[in-house]
Enzyme design. Sequence first.
Site, PDB file in Angstrom:
ATOM      1  N   SER A 442       0.812  -1.212   0.000  1.00  0.00           N
ATOM      2  CA  SER A 442       0.000   0.000   0.000  1.00  0.00           C
ATOM      3  C   SER A 442       0.847   1.264   0.000  1.00  0.00           C
ATOM      4  O   SER A 442       0.329   2.353  -0.229  1.00  0.00           O
ATOM      5  CB  SER A 442      -0.931   0.011   1.221  1.00  0.00           C
ATOM      6  N   HIS A 463      -2.357  -3.615  -5.407  1.00  0.00           N
ATOM      7  CA  HIS A 463      -2.734  -3.171  -4.067  1.00  0.00           C
ATOM      8  C   HIS A 463      -4.187  -3.561  -3.794  1.00  0.00           C
ATOM      9  O   HIS A 463      -5.112  -2.970  -4.334  1.00  0.00           O
ATOM     10  CB  HIS A 463      -2.552  -1.644  -3.963  1.00  0.00           C
ATOM     11  N   GLU A 475      -5.996  -1.689  -6.905  1.00  0.00           N
ATOM     12  CA  GLU A 475      -5.146  -0.668  -7.512  1.00  0.00           C
ATOM     13  C   GLU A 475      -3.913  -1.353  -8.101  1.00  0.00           C
ATOM     14  O   GLU A 475      -3.151  -1.994  -7.387  1.00  0.00           O
ATOM     15  CB  GLU A 475      -4.747   0.344  -6.435  1.00  0.00           C
ATOM     16  N   ASN A 513      -4.011   5.815  -1.286  1.00  0.00           N
ATOM     17  CA  ASN A 513      -3.482   6.285  -0.008  1.00  0.00           C
ATOM     18  C   ASN A 513      -2.999   7.732  -0.089  1.00  0.00           C
ATOM     19  O   ASN A 513      -3.035   8.463   0.900  1.00  0.00           O
ATOM     20  CB  ASN A 513      -2.362   5.375   0.475  1.00  0.00           C
TER      21      ASN A 513
END
Length: 732
Positions: A442, A463, A475, A513
């Site tokens: 991440s 991800h 992702e 993120n």
Amino acid sequence: MTDFTMTTDVDGVAVITWDTKDRSMNVMTMEGWADLETLIDQALEDDAVKGVVLTSGKSDSFAGGMDLKTIAKMKEMAGDNPAKGLFDGIMNAHRIMRKIERAGMDPKTNKGGKPIACAMPGTGLGIGYEIPLTCHRIFAADNPKAKIGLPEILLGIFPGAGGTTRLVRKMGAMAASPFLLEGKLSDPKKAKSAGLVDEVVPAADLLSAAKAWVLSEPKIVKPWDEKGYKIPGGAPYHPAGFMTFVGASAMVHGKTKGVYPAAKALLQSVYEGALVPFDTALKVEARNFTNVLMNPSSSAMIRSLFVNKEALEKGANRPKVADQRVKKVGILGAGMMGAGIAYVSAKAGIDTVLIDADQEAAARGKAYSEGILDKGIKRRKVTEEQKTATLDKITATTDYAALAGCDLIVEAVFEDPGVKAKVTAEAETVIPTDAIFATNTSTLPITELAKASARPEQFIGIHFFSPVDKMLLVEIIKGKETGDVAVAKALDFVRQIRKTPIVVNDARFFYANRCIIPYLNEGIRMVAEGVAPALIENAAKLVGMPLGPLQLVDETSIDLGVKIAKATKAAMGDAYPDEAVDEVLFWMADEGRLGRKSNAGFYAYDDAGKRLGLWDGLSGKYPLAADQPDLTDVQHRLLFAQALEAVRALEDGVLMDIREGDVGAILGWGFAPWSGGPLSWLDMLGAAYAAERCDALSETYGDRFACPALLREMAAKSQSFYDRFSSGAAAA
């Protein structure tokens, strides 16, 4: 070329078959409405026809809904008055469906008329269930994979082609509410139990059963066309009905917080429609539906959650290389993430090798799948056979030799570059030379991790979001040397496990993120400033965020936030901007308040882990300021913190497609779904106003709200993101 055809058998039953060309599922168009009406007229006027069966030419479905281009076409045809175009188009559909429902009966006596049955081979959604509702009897094939219902509310609209009015009159407001307000879908047997369909028959008997009913001279008058009809459960002025509507209003507002226009419009249609005759109720429904369709929120939700989401799932940005569907996947690390990836892979029918350094840990990873499947059995959503088939696909072992033959490896070990490098090298000694190696991370840069691989062009980031079995987004991150085959392999794998992919370029925190951390940080900053924690949390929920930033920090764990902060500060040095956030986070960690996992965080919890409310100890360290900010100011800080980062990701080339920016934001961390995503939200505000708010926020709160150059340029040119990047391309 017509989508509807009609044949009449020797018994006098006309079969109208709906078969939209070049589509896997039927969709309704303006031309389709005209074709259907023409055939209905012919059948009703032909004395040789005793009745009608309406069915589908698709073997596994009836219809998937309206063609969304039809809505746009109705707007365009009305010129300067798009609302009138929509209303007239909807009322025309009502007129045709009412013709099916009345079927030639005398308007005064309800005598005469020809029975019309609907034979559904499978899935019927939206208009694909609203049309059957107009028929006099609904037959559904016993197809357990079929889904029947009205999911429109999930797309930012509501059933506006008679579905709302008919379903409430058919079963009452209370019984209809899960299907209208929650978009609940049912398989045929459950649909029959709920009263959505009348009969479930073997697929082979579908047409014959419907024809037999048509020829049985059945009574065909709908209950709401009978004299003395009363709505089940009571109308709004009835004591029982009054309580239903009072409760429904509170429930809807409690769930939507007032930011989803469709739910309110649906409830208004039900309430007002129940006070007037049926045909007037259809007009009420049409007016409310038109109002919702004209609302920018509905347009944005449809675009992001239906059109763009579907395009991404079908490979809109997939490199043009050969089919890369995964035959055998190896998963390194049997912790929570690895176990979750193993479950979704095996569930999709992929042979799965789950490896851990310890056999007991590997076995626990496989047991995670067993636990999910056992819960599914208890809820009658999974059979014992399905459980066995899924578990048989998973091999839990410590032996890397089991990876032989894997065409995809997903590494999901501890977030430590050294550990990841070690397992990468070990796996590459046994996997095929053309296998793709994916790291599930991440935060760690993919390009750096790829240095441990002998084949960096075959190295990619995938991800997953936790919990893997529930989260819809994946992702995919391209390193600097990642090749097209690796991207295609990752996309095809995500499609196999029925998730929605976005593809982004490598950068710190990638896309998701990168945007969510500023949201969390902004909430924590406000705590340090003395803003009431309850104001922070409720402001977020009232603007459509599923969780307030403080609750989300608790869920993801405070010590994880500390770890990310330390790593980021080490990487950024003097440019690190979040000292004020760290003060709060580090203090909380030192106090042993690590979030939900320790039953102590920004919230207080009981011994069982149930959240009790915000922790009152916060005020001892960070007293409330005498002057509290305006609600809108708090909401703008929380949303702009995310949206501006999305714009910067677009500027930096991390985000390559604005569709992925919006879809990823909604599915990945729940960015106010009513808005259609951060870029759609900025389009709603308008670039000029958004730039103006950036200036005001940055002057008051700091450079993190500085207006990105791209947004400033768009404001000067009066552009929107979806005008400027209509092809999906990112900033040049």
